[in-house]
Enzyme design. Structure first.
Site, mmCIF file in Angstrom:
data_model
loop_
_atom_site.group_PDB
_atom_site.id
_atom_site.type_symbol
_atom_site.label_atom_id
_atom_site.label_comp_id
_atom_site.label_asym_id
_atom_site.label_seq_id
_atom_site.Cartn_x
_atom_site.Cartn_y
_atom_site.Cartn_z
ATOM 1 N N ASP A 1 -2.600 2.030 -5.834
ATOM 2 C CA ASP A 1 -2.033 2.597 -5.089
ATOM 3 C C ASP A 1 -1.815 1.281 -3.938
ATOM 4 O O ASP A 1 -1.200 1.350 -2.919
ATOM 5 C CB ASP A 1 -1.608 3.457 -4.608
ATOM 6 C CG ASP A 1 -3.253 3.869 -3.451
ATOM 7 O OD1 ASP A 1 -4.016 3.213 -3.610
ATOM 8 O OD2 ASP A 1 -2.807 4.477 -2.471
ATOM 9 N N GLU A 2 -2.476 0.480 -4.261
ATOM 10 C CA GLU A 2 -2.263 -0.934 -3.521
ATOM 11 C C GLU A 2 -3.163 -1.671 -4.008
ATOM 12 O O GLU A 2 -3.718 -2.161 -5.228
ATOM 13 C CB GLU A 2 -3.904 -0.579 -2.693
ATOM 14 C CG GLU A 2 -3.948 -1.027 -1.529
ATOM 15 C CD GLU A 2 -5.378 -1.094 -0.526
ATOM 16 O OE1 GLU A 2 -6.348 -2.029 0.563
ATOM 17 O OE2 GLU A 2 -5.487 -0.464 -1.062
ATOM 18 N N ASP B 1 0.896 -0.820 0.272
ATOM 19 C CA ASP B 1 -0.126 -0.138 0.312
ATOM 20 C C ASP B 1 0.800 1.252 0.104
ATOM 21 O O ASP B 1 1.739 1.544 1.008
ATOM 22 C CB ASP B 1 -0.988 -0.165 1.374
ATOM 23 C CG ASP B 1 -1.948 0.855 1.143
ATOM 24 O OD1 ASP B 1 -1.965 1.603 0.191
ATOM 25 O OD2 ASP B 1 -2.906 0.820 2.250
#
Lengths: 369, 408
Positions: B105-106, B11
Site C-alpha cells: 500500500d505504499e 501511502d
C-alpha cells in the site's frame, strides 16, 4: 603418383574440403586431404570421422597413386598460383612436389595408409531428389538447430519421410522450432526419421548451393547418410538418439491471428531490439485492436517502441520474445505477408505463410520484465 | 516551474482496514482492527476510528484489545488487499515507470520527468489520489518533495486523505520542529543517545557542525547531518532493475547468541527467496549483514555453487557466515540479501526439460499457500517465535519490495 590438373579444379576440391577438415585436429592426419590419382582422374577426400566428402576432378594422370597433404597449406598455395595448370608429383617419404609455371614447392605430406576409411556407402538406398528443394528445406530449418552440446539429439535436423511422397524436416533448440514439409518422392527405406547433424547439414548446404539444379541423390545406410551429385560423394554419420516428440509442442490454430508485413515487422524488430537487454534481444510484442506494438527496454540504454497498423480485432495481449528468433523466421519465410498466431504470454507464437502451414515456426516467449 | 527532482510518496490510509470498511458497509465509521490470533497475533491494520485509543499496526493483538475492547476485529483477506494493491499500482504506472514499492500500500514515485506531461508534482499527486479513489474507493495520502526521506515524512503529515508538499529549499524548515526519532536510522536507542547530547529535534541536529556529529556518533553522525538538512541522494529504484534483494530487521531489543539470532536470519532468508521467486530470478551470492548494539556494522558474503531461489539454501549459506562472527556481543540488526542475480529475461522452454526438483515443488506449494492465506500460515518452527517484526516485513515480502534502510 603424378598428375596435371587445372588450378581451379583443385581449388574447388579444396574449398569443398575446407569446412570438413579439422582445424584443431586431435589426429594430425584429419587436417589433411587424401589425394588419389586413378586413370579416370583425381579425387580429393576430406574426413573428420563424422563427415566425409570425396570430390572427383578431371586430370591428366601420368602415374596413379595417393598421398595426403595439409588441406590448409595446399589451399593457400593453390589460391596464389600464377598459372591455370599445375602438376603434382609424389616424392619419396611422402613429400609432394608441386610445380606451376616457374613456381615450385616441395610439401611435407603423410602416408595415405594412415588416412581413416570412410563409412561404406554402397548399401544406401539412394533416392533421386531435387537439390533445390532440399536446399530450401535446409535453409528453412537450420537456424533453429541447437548448439548446446549437452542436448545432442537437438544438434541436428530431424529428417522424416511422410506419406504421399513428402519429407518433413524439423529443427529445434528447445526454445523455438522450425518445421518444413516438401515433396521429395522416393523410398528412403527408413523407419521413422533420422537426425542429420548440424555440421553435415551446413556442408550439404554449401554443396547444394554450388549448383542447386544438379541431379542429386540422397540415401541412408545403417547409421549414416549419403549424398551424391556428379563428381561428388558425401557421407556423414547420423546422430544416434531419439528426437523429441515435436508434434506435441506445435499449437493448434491460435485464436489470436493476424496478418503482418514480413518486411515491416522485421525492420521494426531490428530497430527496437537495439535497446533490448544485452544478450537476450528480449522485446515485448503487444497486440491490441488494429495495433501491433513492439517495445524494448534496457536499464543501461533506455527504451524504444514502434507501432504497426495491423488488421486485428480480439483480446489485447503482451508477450515477450527473443527478437532474434522472430527475425530468423521472418528471414526464412517467403512472400510479403506472414501470419502470426499468438496464445497468451506463456504460450508459443506461431509463424507461417498465410494459408500455408507446410512451413511452420514455433517460438516460445520469454519473461520480459 | 518544474522541480529538478520530484518524488511522491503515496501511502494508502489504514489500507487493510479501509478495504474491510469498503467491502462491508456496516463497518464504515466503526473502530476496526484487522489482525490474526487474538492473543498471540499482531495488529495488521487499525482504522482511523480506533487510533485515538492508541491502537496501531504491529502492536500485539492482546494489547490492542485491552486499549480498545469495543473494536471490531476482522480476519485479514489477503487476496482482497492484493487485488486493491494491484489497482493502486496500475494507477501509479500511468504517470511514471519509476515506482519503488515499499509494501502493498505504499510506494515512491519519481515524477521528475513526468512534469512536462502531467504538470506540477502537487497536481500529479492530486490526480493520482483522485484516480485511486475512483478506481478503488480507498483513501490515500501523498507526500511530495525533492527527496525520498522528506516525501515520506510529508505523507505522514498529510494523513488521512490529504497531501503535503515540501517545495525544494524548504526541507530544512519543514523538518526542523520534528523529533529526531523521525530521522531514518534513529530508533529508541539512538534517540536516547541524541537526547543525551541535547538534540531533541531534527532542527537541533541540523544546527550542529557535521564534524561535531561525526565525532560524537561516528558514521551515523554524517548520515543524520545530511538527512537533517533534507539531503537524501537515494534514487527511486524500480524493483525490476534492482541489483539485489534483501530483508533485514532491527530488533526491538538486542539479541545475543546464535540460537537466538538464527531464527531471524532464517526468516530473512525465506523472505528473500520468496521475492526472488516472485521476480523469477536466482542469486549467486549471499550477503549477511549484522550490526552490533554499538552500531559496529559487518557484512560477510558467500558465493553459491549455483544460482538459487531456495530459502533453505540461502539460510544455510547465511548461517555459515553467521557462525564465523562473534555472537557473544549483543546484536541489534541482521539482514540477508541476495546478489549476483541472473539478469537475463528467462526464455520459456518448448519441451519440459526435466521435472521440477522436490525443492522447487515444495517452494511452489509454499508460495501458493502464502498467496492464499498470508505468509504466516506456514512457517518453519524456529521462525514462529519471530512474529513481531515479521508482520509488516511479511507483507513486504509478499509484494516483493525492499525495506527502507537508513544505513544502506
Amino acid at each position: 603418383m603424378e598428375f596435371r590438373i587445372a588450378t581451379d579444379e583443385l581449388k574447388k576440391a579444396l574449398h569443398r574440403a575446407q569446412g570438413i577438415v579439422e582445424r584443431k585436429a586431435t589426429m594430425p592426419i584429419l587436417s589433411n586431404v587424401l589425394l588419389t590419382a586413378t586413370k579416370g582422374g583425381v579425387s580429393v577426400t576430406a574426413f573428420d570421422l563424422d563427415i566425409g566428402v570425396v570430390s572427383e576432378h578431371p586430370a591428366e594422370v601420368a602415374k596413379t597413386g595417393s598421398l595426403t597433404l595439409s588441406a590448409k597449406t595446399l589451399l593457400d598455395i593453390v589460391s596464389l598460383l600464377p598459372e591455370a595448370g599445375l602438376t603434382l608429383k609424389k616424392l619419396p617419404n611422402n613429400y609432394a612436389e608441386l610445380t606451376c609455371g616457374n613456381a615450385h614447392y616441395k610439401i611435407v605430406g603423410m602416408a595415405p595408409e594412415e588416412f581413416p576409411k570412410l563409412p561404406k556407402e554402397d548399401t544406401a538406398n539412394l533416392v533421386k531428389i531435387s537439390g533445390s528443394t532440399l536446399l530450401e528445406m535446409i535453409k528453412k530449418t537450420q537456424y533453429a538447430i541447437s548448439t548446446d552440446e549437452t542436448r545432442y539429439v537437438l544438434n541436428g535436423v530431424f529428417f522424416e519421410p511422410r506419406e504421399g511422397g513428402k519429407v518433413r524436416m524439423v529443427a529445434t533448440d528447445g526454445h523455438r522450432l522450425a518445421l518444413v514439409e516438401r515433396e521429395l518422392v522416393g523410398d528412403f527405406k527408413l523407419k521413422g526419421g533420422v537426425i542429420i547433424p548440424r555440421k553435415g547439414l551446413f556442408e550439404l548446404k554449401r554443396l547444394l548451393d554450388e549448383a542447386p539444379d544438379a541431379e542429386c541423390q540422397l540415401g541412408f545406410a545403417e547409421n549414416s547418410a549419403v549424398f551424391k551429385k556428379p563428381g561428388l560423394v558425401m557421407v556423414m554419420r547420423l546422430i544416434d538418439g531419439q528426437f523429441p516428440e515435436y508434434q506435441r509442442v506445435i499449437p493448434k490454430e491460435g485464436e489470436k491471428q493476424l496478418l503482418v508485413s514480413r518486411a515491416r515487422v522485421a525492420d521494426a524488430l531490428k530497430r527496437i531490439a537495439l535497446l533490448s537487454a544485452e544478450k537476450s534481444s528480449a522485446v515485448r510484442v503487444s497486440l491490441s485492436e488494429n495495433l501491433l506494438r513492439i517495445t524494448a527496454n534496457n536499464p543501461d540504454l533506455g527504451e524504444a517502441k514502434d507501432d504497426l497498423d495491423v488488421a486485428y480485432r480480439g483480446a489485447s495481449l503482451t508477450v515477450g520474445f527473443n527478437a532474434k528468433y522472430l527475425l530468423d523466421v521472418l528471414g526464412a519465410l517467403d512472400g510479403d505477408e506472414v501470419t502470426l498466431e499468438l496464445g497468451d504470454e506463456h504460450s508459443p507464437g506461431v509463424l507461417h505463410t498465410p494459408g500455408d502451414r507446410s512451413y511452420t515456426a514455433v517460438i516460445m516467449p520469454m519473461r520480459v520484465p | 516551474m518544474a522541480w529538478p527532482r520530484a518524488i511522491i510518496h503515496v501511502d494508502m490510509d489504514a489500507f487493510y482496514a479501509s478495504v474491510e470498511q469498503r467491502d462491508r458497509p456496516e463497518l464504515a465509521g466503526k473502530p476496526v482492527i484487522v489482525g490474526g490470533h487474538p492473543t498471540r497475533g499482531v495488529v495488521l491494520a487499525a482504522s482511523y476510528e480506533v487510533r485515538p485509543f492508541g491502537v496501531r499496526s504491529a502492536i500485539p493483538m492482546a494489547r490492542a484489545l485491552k486499549l480498545a475492547p469495543q473494536a471490531i476485529v476482522v480476519a485479514p483477506r489477503f487476496e482482497a488487499y492484493v487485488e486493491a494493491s494491484e489497482a493502486v499500482f496500475a494507477v501509479f504506472e500511468t504517470v511514471t515507470p519509476l515506482i519503488e514499492p515499499l509494501s502493498l500500500d505504499e510506494a515512491f514515485l519519481d515524477v521528475s520527468a513526468s512534469q512536462g506531461l502531467f504538470g506540477e508534482p502537487g497536481a500529479i499527486a492530486a490526480s493520482l489520489r483522485d484516480r485511486i479513489w475512483e478506481q478503488t474507493r480507498l483513501p490515500s495520502s501523498a507526500g511530495i518533495a525533492s527527496v525520498k526521506f522528506v516525501a515520506k515524512i510529508a505523507s505522514d503529515f498529510a494523513k488521512p486523505n490529504g497531501q503535503k508538499e515540501v517545495p525544494p529549499g524548504e526541507e530544512r524548515a519543514f523538518l526542523a520542529p520534528l523529533p529526531v526519532s523521525r530521522l531514518w536510522g534513529v530508533g529508541p536507542k539512538t534517540e536516547g543517545q541524541l537526547k543525551g547530547l541535547g538534540l531533541g529535534t531534527i532542527g537541533d541536529v541540523a544546527d550542529k557542525e557535521e564534524a561535531w556529529l561525526s565525532r560524537k556518533l561516528g558514521p551515523l553522525g554524517r548520515h543524520l547531518f545530511e538527512l537533517s538538512h533534507g539531503r537524501d541522494e537515494r534514487a527511486v529504484i524500480p524493483d525490476r532493475a534492482a541489483k539485489s534483494v534483501g530483508a533485514r530487521d532491527t530488533f526491538d531489543e538486542d539479541v545475543v547468541g546464535q540460537d537466538a539470532l538464527s531464527p531471524h536470519v532464517h526468516s530473512q532468508a525465506l523472505r528473500v527467496a520468496r521475492r526472488l521467486r516472485k521476480a523469477g530470478r536466482k542469486a549467486r551470492v549471499v550477503h549477511l549483514a549484522l550490526t552490533y548494539g554499538d552500531f559496529t556494522a559487518l557484512t560477510r558474503q558467500a558465493t553459491l555453487s549455483e544460482p538459487t531461489d531456495d530459502g533453505q539454501t540461502l539460510y544455510r549459506a547465511a548461517l555459515g557466515l553467521l557462525g564465523k562472527l562473534d555472537l557473544s556481543r549483543p546484536v541489534r540488526l541482521t539482514g540477508v540479501s541476495a546478489h549476483g542475480l541472473d539478469g537475463e529475461a528467462p526464455q520459456f522452454e518448448l519441451f519440459d526439460r526435466k521435472a521440477p526438483s522436490k525443492t522447487e515443488r515444495l517452494n511452489a506449494a509454499l508460495d501458493r499457500i502464502a498467496e492464499k492465506f498470508g505468509s504466516k500460515a506456514l512457517s518453519p518452527a524456529d521462525v514462529l517465535g519471530d512474529q513481531e517484526d515479521e508482520a509488516r516485513a511479511e507483507l513486504r515480502g509478499r509484494l516483493g519490495v525492499r525495506k527502507h534502510d537508513a544505513q544502506d
